[in-house]
Scaffold this active site. Sequence first.
Site, PDB file in Angstrom:
ATOM      1  CB  SER A   1      39.287   5.638   4.304  1.00 15.37           C
ATOM      2  OG  SER A   1      39.418   5.515   2.904  1.00 15.37           O
TER       3      SER A   1
ATOM      4  CE1 TYR B   1      35.066   2.006   3.981  1.00 14.16           C
ATOM      5  CE2 TYR B   1      36.121   3.625   2.540  1.00 14.16           C
ATOM      6  CZ  TYR B   1      36.209   2.665   3.536  1.00 14.16           C
ATOM      7  OH  TYR B   1      37.422   2.358   4.094  1.00 14.16           O
TER       8      TYR B   1
END
Length: 659
Positions: A536, A549
């Site tokens: 990501s 996250y």
Amino acid sequence: MTAPAITAQSTALAELVDRSRRIGARPDLVVHGGGNTSAKTTGVDHRGRERPILLVKGSGMDLATIGPAGFVALYLDDLAAIRDRTAMTDEEQQAYLGRCTVSQGTARPSIETLLHALLPWTHVDHVHADAICALALAGDPEREVREVLGADVAFVPYVRPGFELSHRVADLADHAAVVLGHHGLVTWGATSAACLERTLSLVGRARRYLDGRARPPEQAIPALDHERAHALLLTLRGHLAEPSRVVLHVDASGRRHADRTDVDRIAGAGPATADHVLRIGRGSVILRSADEAPAEVHAAVRAAEERRRRSGGRHPLVRDPRPTAFLVPGLGTVTAGRTPREAKIVADVAEHSHTVAASAVDAFGASTGLTDEEIFGIESWPLELAKLRPPDPVRDLEAFVVVVTGAASGIGRECATVVARRGGCSVLVDVDETALRAAAEEVRSDGGEVVEVVGDVRVAATAELAVRAAIEAYGGLDGIVSNAGIAVTGRLVDLSPDDWERSLAVNATSHFLLTRAALPALAAQGRGGSLVYVVSKNALAPGAGFGAYSVAKAAQLQLARIAALEGGPLGVRANVVNPDAVFEGSRLWSPELRAARAADHGVAVEELERFYAERNLLQAPVRASDVAEAVAFLLSDRSSRTTGCILTVDGGVPAAFAR
Ligand code: ZN
């Protein structure tokens, strides 16, 4: 088959379709795509003249599923004129057949069309029946045919299909049928029913005779345990991978041949017909353990190359020199192909080849196969080789086997689709069974090859199961798309330890577990591999309120780099794709996540997608297909010199530029 000449004769065609399907339904009568049938009728041509017509099976059509469109109509008066010629090359014959064709449909006339055309009988069947082929492997096949099938059945020693064979069979039209050595049976009749009846009764007689004489040897070989079987498959696949990858198919029913104490006689019998040569070359190779695979594969390839060299270029060997069929005691028959479908076709042909050899060995004590020269003639025969599909450059992941996690939705699902379209095979892993089955079904309906593993990626057993599934379904593994992920939001002061752990387990640990399971398989195969981690933009440019996250994604990124360091000596590459804000088809972007991220960025929830699209340099929303495209590149050999790399697919986010 739309020409008026033929629709007028729909009864003859319907009868022919029905008879053909009855023959095709019997696997002991025809080898995959082999055998052909015909009927003679009349039709009206473009000038209104009534003319005799031959309806014959189209090349490559499968008798089991054939419909009216699978047959080709040719003007029989034009074809019959060939009877007066004394010679014709294959090229002349094919050009001539083209000119006799009534309708220019998709099907081309079978390469055995002349065999049907020159016989004066209305209905003709030609099958490559196992029992007939086995009978013709006897030391004195002519005598055997006469004694078993009757004095009115003629025998013609092996001649390649085409002009000469068609004339020789036509000369025997006053007999009841003809057995073609190392090939099959030709029967005929005045009615379709009589023709079929004769085909079935002659094949039945041959089968009963062989079964009556059979003295099969005892079999007492234990099943190969999983560990040994997997080691054998991985080593074999690794050694078959030059110049291009293959997938393997395991047929456990092949143990009835592979476990025989005289398995060497089955393998040594060599190919019984051209169908067998086309798919399994000189015959099957016996493999008893992983250790034997390298030497056996290389010996077979060397022998094929030696034959090509000996021919002095007289016959350029177009067929792939690699062996495609293996008899593995305790496991069965293992076959190789560029796709699982092709490997299954090879398995089907190998099964026929082994059955024929076993029947002949059991009945006659030995098997007299095609000679070297005959095999060479088939191996280099353009018309026969035309049945094989040429390589397709668009399918740059052909025979590539990959495990995709988080495959039921979003990026993972798109990766499965892209891998399949490029010719690859995937093991799809997800915890959501319903969504996973739906994703797999969608890939299959598009012609793709996938198997599913339902499981929680946080558990080591799921990763191990996925790798095992790849080996069992396709014979090995080439890469992973480590993609599974969840979104866990909350500022550090609000984040519960459980949520923190949950994010780490899915977003970091699961990728470690899959890497750990994949590396030993890749090492055993010895052909390198490609590990692709869908990380990501957050790994480089974290967001407030998204700590659990972002931290886990940073760990996944670091894991990929370690995998590149440790995988390098094995030729295993490890790379990262960093997407950002992929909403399309995503389950990660739940309503809760959308609300939380919108609040953190100070925008309305409904503005969130546009906010993300507009904050990147290209001002473009990032689609799942954009990410899948980058993943496919990193999986493929096109990125063969790239490892430890981050490929951003975020529309351009300066804060997340890799450095
Ligand atoms: Zn044939």
